[in-house]
Design an enzyme around this catalytic site. Structure first.
Site, PDB file in Angstrom:
ATOM      1  N   CYS A  37     -30.263 -12.448   3.522  1.00 22.13           N
ATOM      2  CA  CYS A  37     -30.324 -11.233   4.355  1.00 22.13           C
ATOM      3  C   CYS A  37     -30.968 -10.086   3.605  1.00 22.13           C
ATOM      4  O   CYS A  37     -30.576  -9.776   2.482  1.00 22.13           O
ATOM      5  CB  CYS A  37     -28.909 -10.860   4.798  1.00 22.13           C
ATOM      6  N   CYS A  40     -25.332 -11.381   1.223  1.00 27.53           N
ATOM      7  CA  CYS A  40     -25.735 -12.701   1.713  1.00 27.53           C
ATOM      8  C   CYS A  40     -27.169 -12.930   1.249  1.00 27.53           C
ATOM      9  O   CYS A  40     -28.021 -12.052   1.413  1.00 27.53           O
ATOM     10  CB  CYS A  40     -25.606 -12.753   3.232  1.00 27.53           C
ATOM     11  N   CYS A  75     -33.462  -7.045  11.188  1.00 24.32           N
ATOM     12  CA  CYS A  75     -32.859  -5.857  10.604  1.00 24.32           C
ATOM     13  C   CYS A  75     -33.064  -5.838   9.098  1.00 24.32           C
ATOM     14  O   CYS A  75     -33.012  -6.848   8.436  1.00 24.32           O
ATOM     15  CB  CYS A  75     -31.377  -5.820  10.934  1.00 24.32           C
ATOM     16  N   GLY A  97     -25.268  -3.737   8.068  1.00 25.55           N
ATOM     17  CA  GLY A  97     -23.880  -3.518   7.694  1.00 25.55           C
ATOM     18  C   GLY A  97     -22.896  -4.535   8.230  1.00 25.55           C
ATOM     19  O   GLY A  97     -23.208  -5.346   9.087  1.00 25.55           O
ATOM     20  N   GLU A  98     -21.707  -4.486   7.661  1.00 27.83           N
ATOM     21  CA  GLU A  98     -20.618  -5.374   8.067  1.00 27.83           C
ATOM     22  C   GLU A  98     -19.626  -4.531   8.881  1.00 27.83           C
ATOM     23  O   GLU A  98     -18.893  -3.708   8.316  1.00 27.83           O
ATOM     24  CB  GLU A  98     -19.953  -5.976   6.825  1.00 27.83           C
ATOM     25  N   GLU A 104     -31.233   1.375  10.981  1.00 29.91           N
ATOM     26  CA  GLU A 104     -32.109   0.817  12.007  1.00 29.91           C
ATOM     27  C   GLU A 104     -31.388   0.461  13.296  1.00 29.91           C
ATOM     28  O   GLU A 104     -30.183   0.238  13.310  1.00 29.91           O
ATOM     29  CB  GLU A 104     -32.706  -0.491  11.488  1.00 29.91           C
ATOM     30  N   SER A 155     -20.378  -8.944  15.331  1.00 34.92           N
ATOM     31  CA  SER A 155     -20.665 -10.048  14.415  1.00 34.92           C
ATOM     32  C   SER A 155     -20.110  -9.733  13.030  1.00 34.92           C
ATOM     33  O   SER A 155     -20.347  -8.662  12.484  1.00 34.92           O
ATOM     34  CB  SER A 155     -22.186 -10.242  14.331  1.00 34.92           C
ATOM     35  N   ASN A 188     -35.477 -15.838   9.138  1.00 27.19           N
ATOM     36  CA  ASN A 188     -36.600 -14.915   9.197  1.00 27.19           C
ATOM     37  C   ASN A 188     -36.935 -14.495   7.768  1.00 27.19           C
ATOM     38  O   ASN A 188     -36.178 -13.768   7.136  1.00 27.19           O
ATOM     39  CB  ASN A 188     -36.218 -13.695  10.037  1.00 27.19           C
ATOM     40  N   CYS A 223     -29.270  -3.810  19.421  1.00 26.32           N
ATOM     41  CA  CYS A 223     -28.686  -4.263  18.161  1.00 26.32           C
ATOM     42  C   CYS A 223     -28.363  -3.022  17.332  1.00 26.32           C
ATOM     43  O   CYS A 223     -29.253  -2.285  16.937  1.00 26.32           O
ATOM     44  CB  CYS A 223     -29.698  -5.163  17.453  1.00 26.32           C
ATOM     45  N   CYS A 265     -25.371  -2.511   2.994  1.00 30.41           N
ATOM     46  CA  CYS A 265     -24.222  -3.424   3.139  1.00 30.41           C
ATOM     47  C   CYS A 265     -23.700  -3.741   1.748  1.00 30.41           C
ATOM     48  O   CYS A 265     -24.474  -3.911   0.821  1.00 30.41           O
ATOM     49  CB  CYS A 265     -24.660  -4.716   3.841  1.00 30.41           C
ATOM     50  N   SER A 315     -20.624 -15.246  11.347  1.00 31.98           N
ATOM     51  CA  SER A 315     -21.777 -15.755  10.595  1.00 31.98           C
ATOM     52  C   SER A 315     -21.309 -16.872   9.676  1.00 31.98           C
ATOM     53  O   SER A 315     -20.951 -16.627   8.543  1.00 31.98           O
ATOM     54  CB  SER A 315     -22.407 -14.618   9.796  1.00 31.98           C
ATOM     55  N   LEU A 316     -21.291 -18.090  10.206  1.00 32.96           N
ATOM     56  CA  LEU A 316     -20.752 -19.217   9.434  1.00 32.96           C
ATOM     57  C   LEU A 316     -21.799 -19.739   8.437  1.00 32.96           C
ATOM     58  O   LEU A 316     -21.562 -19.796   7.245  1.00 32.96           O
ATOM     59  CB  LEU A 316     -20.294 -20.321  10.389  1.00 32.96           C
ATOM     60  N   HIS A 317     -22.921 -20.177   8.932  1.00 27.55           N
ATOM     61  CA  HIS A 317     -24.098 -20.510   8.127  1.00 27.55           C
ATOM     62  C   HIS A 317     -23.974 -21.718   7.199  1.00 27.55           C
ATOM     63  O   HIS A 317     -24.982 -22.152   6.635  1.00 27.55           O
ATOM     64  CB  HIS A 317     -24.571 -19.324   7.279  1.00 27.55           C
TER      65      HIS A 317
HETATM   66  N1  SAH Z   1     -22.842  -8.178   8.781  1.00 29.91           N
HETATM   67  C1  SAH Z   1     -22.644  -8.845   9.999  1.00 29.91           C
HETATM   68  C2  SAH Z   1     -23.560  -8.360  11.110  1.00 29.91           C
HETATM   69  C3  SAH Z   1     -24.985  -8.035  10.737  1.00 29.91           C
HETATM   70  S1  SAH Z   1     -26.029  -9.374  10.303  1.00 29.91           S
HETATM   71  C4  SAH Z   1     -22.813 -10.352   9.802  1.00 29.91           C
HETATM   72  O1  SAH Z   1     -23.224 -10.760   8.734  1.00 29.91           O
HETATM   73  O2  SAH Z   1     -22.452 -11.090  10.711  1.00 29.91           O
HETATM   74  C5  SAH Z   1     -26.348 -10.139  11.881  1.00 29.91           C
HETATM   75  C6  SAH Z   1     -26.744 -11.609  11.801  1.00 29.91           C
HETATM   76  O3  SAH Z   1     -28.081 -11.758  11.315  1.00 29.91           O
HETATM   77  C7  SAH Z   1     -25.879 -12.434  10.881  1.00 29.91           C
HETATM   78  O4  SAH Z   1     -25.529 -13.656  11.470  1.00 29.91           O
HETATM   79  C8  SAH Z   1     -26.783 -12.635   9.705  1.00 29.91           C
HETATM   80  O5  SAH Z   1     -26.366 -13.727   8.987  1.00 29.91           O
HETATM   81  C9  SAH Z   1     -28.125 -12.796  10.362  1.00 29.91           C
HETATM   82  N2  SAH Z   1     -29.281 -12.620   9.456  1.00 29.91           N
HETATM   83  C10 SAH Z   1     -29.397 -11.732   8.465  1.00 29.91           C
HETATM   84  N3  SAH Z   1     -30.600 -11.865   7.848  1.00 29.91           N
HETATM   85  C11 SAH Z   1     -31.245 -12.860   8.460  1.00 29.91           C
HETATM   86  C12 SAH Z   1     -32.546 -13.485   8.281  1.00 29.91           C
HETATM   87  N4  SAH Z   1     -33.381 -13.068   7.341  1.00 29.91           N
HETATM   88  N5  SAH Z   1     -32.880 -14.493   9.107  1.00 29.91           N
HETATM   89  C13 SAH Z   1     -32.004 -14.898  10.065  1.00 29.91           C
HETATM   90  N6  SAH Z   1     -30.796 -14.366  10.279  1.00 29.91           N
HETATM   91  C14 SAH Z   1     -30.409 -13.365   9.485  1.00 29.91           C
HETATM   92 FE1  SF4 Z   2     -24.289  -7.711   5.134  1.00 27.13          FE
HETATM   93 FE2  SF4 Z   2     -24.341  -9.262   7.373  1.00 27.13          FE
HETATM   94 FE3  SF4 Z   2     -26.506  -9.035   5.776  1.00 27.13          FE
HETATM   95 FE4  SF4 Z   2     -24.380 -10.396   4.931  1.00 27.13          FE
HETATM   96  S1  SF4 Z   2     -25.699 -10.918   6.697  1.00 27.13           S
HETATM   97  S2  SF4 Z   2     -25.576  -8.894   3.720  1.00 27.13           S
HETATM   98  S3  SF4 Z   2     -22.714  -9.182   5.793  1.00 27.13           S
HETATM   99  S4  SF4 Z   2     -25.552  -7.400   6.954  1.00 27.13           S
END
Ligand code: SAH
Ligand code: SF4
Length: 439
Positions: A154, A151, A412, A236-237, A127, A268, A369, A140, A147, A290-292
């Site tokens: 995600c 997470c 995404c 993806g990462e 995408e 990211s 989301n 984006c 991936c 992506s600390l979270h």
């Molecule tokens: N893999 C990399 C980059 C892609 S994800 C990473 O994890 O940083 C891009 C960002 O979107 C990350 O910060 C991820 O944590 C966030 N993200 C993924 N799914 C999400 C969701 N459902 N709601 C909000 N943020 C989300």
């Molecule tokens: Fe992969 Fe980033 Fe999603 Fe984590 S947040 S599963 S690293 S795409």
């Protein structure tokens, strides 16, 4: 690819392109056997031309011309390359191609956000999202199909990793966006609702392509282009596909390539610590992490990579990130999950960590989301506001990102899954498989 193949990946499938007969590393595979030139450095193009029979001097000149036609003019047909001798154009066309990912589906949100489901030549879907704003347009971009990380919040994490995208498939996304926006010289601009008239929104979500507060933002480029910023935040990462992402971004940043400033590109990562220094040195773009979460137990659960590279190690790598400064701060992404990571104490701990490591940082608060079957809910708007205030009061910028493109599921991972119509049971099974592999 060779280096990446050596990296231990905490997932079920290593993000390594399975070698196929006749597949040249870093070259986008094609069914017709021609070599796709998109994503290849000039020197590689020259090498291929030499192998095809040109002498070294001619190959170098032709490579330079091809580069110009491909990236400056957006030409996909050798016949249009008027400064290349006429008989040579069909000669090139039988051996080489200038490809684009195939568009499977294109969606357009009422707020101007656009989302594409794309397909590689060997049939894998991924995408790309474009978010036009009052002062910029952010693309984006995806780095992998699926991936390996998992997470928990995600949607992409519920998919199996199929393969790394090639440099051509990564640069190809930017080129496809330029095609769609009509941004090559001489092409009529399509879609009048894409530009400055697009719904002005001060904040957009990181997950769907984010605009970032880089120093030279605040205006579209002098040449009037709409695509001004890139975030590696699609599927993806990126640091698990390091070489291909690096090679793709080098072409995006090359003055003779797509010519975008590195200050307008953000990579990211979920925290692949061993690759962060190299990312700074060899790519040099803005870093988002992506600390979270601020505690091991919580981050272990929501970003399982934390079990391998913990918060302290990650923050040390951030402190050492080449090029980070008050002018170019590191962005910490923080997804707001109800009752999981969103307390006042979490906000204070976040501040403490940032200060302890003396990080030039800003925080992006991303409302979660939701997706069907997701194990979390988004924090309430009041909670997010309070969290933001605490961080702001400590002198650290912590804007709340407003979701964009909700009507087209621009987060995404959602379009692809909608297209595949995977059952919930299938998603659960994949998640369990990955979890088991992570140990
Ligand atoms: N893999 C990399 C980059 C892609 S994800 C990473 O994890 O940083 C891009 C960002 O979107 C990350 O910060 C991820 O944590 C966030 N993200 C993924 N799914 C999400 C969701 N459902 N709601 C909000 N943020 C989300
Ligand atoms: Fe992969 Fe980033 Fe999603 Fe984590 S947040 S599963 S690293 S795409």
């Amino acid at each position: 690819m060779a280096d990446t193949a050596l990296m231990p990946i905490p997932g079920q499938v290593d993000p390594v392109t399975v070698p196929r007969p006749g597949l040249v590393d870093g070259v986008t595979p094609r069914a017709d056997g021609r070599i796709d030139l998109v994503g290849l450095p000039r020197a590689k193009i020259a090498e291929l031309l030499t192998e095809a029979g040109l002498d070294a001097k001619a190959a170098k000149l032709r490579a330079k011309q091809l580069f110009h036609w491909i990236y400056h003019r957006g030409v996909i047909d050798f016949a249009a390359m008027t400064d290349i001798a006429k008989p040579m154009r069909p000669w090139l066309a039988t051996r080489f191609a200038i490809g684009r990912p195939e568009i499977v589906e294109a969606q357009h949100s009422s707020d101007g956000t656009r989302k594409w489901l794309l397909r590689t030549a060997d049939g894998h879907d991924f995408e790309m999202v474009f978010i036009p704003d009052a002062d910029r347009g952010t693309l984006c971009v995806s780095s992998q199909v699926g991936c390996t990380l998992n997470c928990r919040f995600c949607h992409t994490g519920t998919m199996r990793l199929v393969r790394n995208l090639t440099p051509g498939e990564i640069v190809g996304q930017v080129m496809l966006a330029r095609d769609a926006l009509g941004e090559w010289p001489g092409s009529p601009r399509e879609g009048g609702d894409l530009g400055r008239s697009g719904a002005p929104s001060p904040e957009v979500p990181a997950f769907a392509g984010t605009h970032y507060d880089d120093e030279d933002s605040g205006h579209y480029t002098a040449d009037g282009r709409l695509l001004t910023n890139i975030v590696m935040m699609g599927m993806g990462e990126p640091l698990y596909n390091f070489e291909h992402v690096r090679d793709a971004l080098k072409i995006v940043m090359d003055g003779d390539g797509l010519g975008l400033s590195r200050r307008r590109i953000t990579l990211s990562t979920s925290g692949v610590v061993p690759m962060m220094a190299r990312a700074g040195e060899e790519i040099g773009v803005n870093l988002a992490v992506s600390l979270h979460a601020t505690h091991k137990a919580v981050r272990d659960e929501i970003v399982p990579l934390n079990r391998k590279y913990g918060i302290e190690e990650l923050l040390e790598a951030c402190a050492a990130y080449p090029g980070a400064s008050n002018a170019r701060r590191i962005t910490f992404e923080y997804v707001m999950l109800d009752g999981v990571n969103d307390s006042d104490a979490d906000a204070r701990e976040l501040v403490r960590l940032i200060k302890r490591y003396k990080l030039p940082a800003k925080v992006n608060l991303i409302p979660f989301n939701p997706w069907p079957g997701a194990p979390y809910e988004c924090s309430s708007p009041e909670r997010i506001r309070r969290f933001s205030e605490i961080v702001f009061e400590a002198g650290i910028s912590a804007p709340i990102r407003t979701p964009r493109g909700r009507d087209i599921d621009a987060a995404c991972g959602q379009l692809k899954t909608a297209a595949e119509k995977k059952s919930r049971a299938e998603l659960d099974r994949l998640a369990e498989e990955k979890q088991a592999a992570l140990g």
